[in-house]
Design an enzyme around this catalytic site. Structure first.
Site, PDB file in Angstrom:
ATOM      1  N   ARG A 105      -0.143  -7.807 -19.042  1.00 36.09           N
ATOM      2  CA  ARG A 105       0.345  -7.753 -17.665  1.00 36.09           C
ATOM      3  C   ARG A 105       1.336  -6.616 -17.552  1.00 36.09           C
ATOM      4  O   ARG A 105       2.320  -6.571 -18.280  1.00 36.09           O
ATOM      5  CB  ARG A 105       1.076  -9.053 -17.320  1.00 36.09           C
ATOM      6  CG  ARG A 105       0.168 -10.163 -16.981  1.00 36.09           C
ATOM      7  CD  ARG A 105       0.852 -11.188 -16.118  1.00 36.09           C
ATOM      8  NE  ARG A 105       2.025 -11.784 -16.736  1.00 36.09           N
ATOM      9  CZ  ARG A 105       2.740 -12.745 -16.161  1.00 36.09           C
ATOM     10  NH1 ARG A 105       2.425 -13.177 -14.978  1.00 36.09           N
ATOM     11  NH2 ARG A 105       3.771 -13.250 -16.776  1.00 36.09           N
ATOM     12  N   THR A 109       4.037  -4.512 -11.928  1.00 38.60           N
ATOM     13  CA  THR A 109       3.066  -4.871 -10.887  1.00 38.60           C
ATOM     14  C   THR A 109       2.469  -6.257 -11.119  1.00 38.60           C
ATOM     15  O   THR A 109       1.867  -6.822 -10.216  1.00 38.60           O
ATOM     16  CB  THR A 109       1.902  -3.867 -10.862  1.00 38.60           C
ATOM     17  OG1 THR A 109       1.205  -3.971 -12.120  1.00 38.60           O
ATOM     18  CG2 THR A 109       2.388  -2.440 -10.671  1.00 38.60           C
ATOM     19  N   ASP A 201       7.155 -18.095 -22.664  1.00 38.33           N
ATOM     20  CA  ASP A 201       6.047 -17.210 -23.018  1.00 38.33           C
ATOM     21  C   ASP A 201       5.220 -17.870 -24.130  1.00 38.33           C
ATOM     22  O   ASP A 201       5.699 -18.035 -25.261  1.00 38.33           O
ATOM     23  CB  ASP A 201       6.593 -15.857 -23.482  1.00 38.33           C
ATOM     24  CG  ASP A 201       5.479 -14.846 -23.707  1.00 38.33           C
ATOM     25  OD1 ASP A 201       5.444 -13.836 -22.998  1.00 38.33           O
ATOM     26  OD2 ASP A 201       4.597 -15.097 -24.588  1.00 38.33           O
ATOM     27  N   ASP A 204       4.794 -15.800 -27.381  1.00 37.16           N
ATOM     28  CA  ASP A 204       6.025 -15.744 -28.170  1.00 37.16           C
ATOM     29  C   ASP A 204       6.293 -17.075 -28.856  1.00 37.16           C
ATOM     30  O   ASP A 204       6.706 -17.115 -30.020  1.00 37.16           O
ATOM     31  CB  ASP A 204       7.221 -15.393 -27.273  1.00 37.16           C
ATOM     32  CG  ASP A 204       7.277 -13.912 -26.960  1.00 37.16           C
ATOM     33  OD1 ASP A 204       6.588 -13.134 -27.647  1.00 37.16           O
ATOM     34  OD2 ASP A 204       8.012 -13.528 -26.028  1.00 37.16           O
TER      35      ASP A 204
END
Ligand code: URA
Length: 210
Positions: A105, A109, A201, A204
């Site tokens: 990603r 944006t 995340d 992660d």
């Protein structure tokens, strides 16, 4: 046909997900729980697979016994977090073919950028299950499904651990023919595109990077 959205409502799934959400949960536990939960989710996402019968002989007599019809399933992991779901599902469906789509990603944006794609052959004849733990904006998921459709896939399902309403809406708009199976639907996305309350995340947390 599976509904457009299936939220797997099961005490084991809910309990394991709660431990995964807890920020004190270690990388090792998170990884183990994701593997366990992926088996339970795989059970739901493979509901209503096309079936046939096979003539077999039990020790007592012949019978027409149920068997999954058609070519081996294709599991498509959206890198890198998808691999956390993939391992568990492969335990349940060891003969599945596996593809990888690398999308990251763009942090500004939030749009997906493709950096890798390797897919099994004859996708048009396979049930394809796209796996990614987090259905957040839905941009990466929609882009991955776009890629699969371009490669010929016609029968696609999407499996995730957590979904945001925004991601579900995006997928419904872009790919109304792709059923979504998830363990839970959370409240919303924050300004960085993270699911809230979520679990952080997923990549992660499963790989111990941060
Ligand atoms: N990806 C993640 O890993 N977590 C989120 O909350 C959203 C996208």
């Amino acid at each position: 046909m599976l509904d457009h959205l299936t939220v797997v409502s099961h005490p084991l799934v809910a309990h394991k997900l709660t431990i995964m959400r807890d920020k004190e949960t270690s990388t090792a536990s998170f990884r183990k729980l994701l593997r366990e939960i992926s088996l339970l989710l795989a059970y739901e996402v493979t509901r209503e697979l096309p079936m046939t019968t096979r003539r077999i002989e039990t020790p007592l007599q012949e019978m027409d016994a149920p068997a999954i019809e058609g070519k081996k399933l294709a599991l498509i992991s959206i890198l890198r977090a998808g691999n956390g779901l993939l391992d568990g599902i492969l335990e349940l469906i060891p003969a599945a073919r596996v593809g990888f789509v690398g999308l990251y990603r763009d942090p500004e944006t939030l749009q997906p950028v493709q950096y890798y794609c390797k897919l099994p052959d004859q996708l048009e004849d396979r049930v394809c299950i796209v796996v990614d733990p987090m259905l957040a904006t839905g941009n990466s998921s929609a882009a991955a499904v776009d890629l699969l459709k371009k490669a010929g896939a016609k029968n696609i399902r999407f499996l995730c651990l957590l979904a945001a309403p925004e991601g579900i809406a995006r997928m419904k708009e872009a790919h109304p023919d792709v059923p979504i199976v998830t363990a839970a639907v959370d409240k919303c996305l924050n300004d960085h595109g993270y699911i809230v309350p979520g679990l952080g995340d997923a990549g992660d947390r499963m790989f111990g990077t941060k």
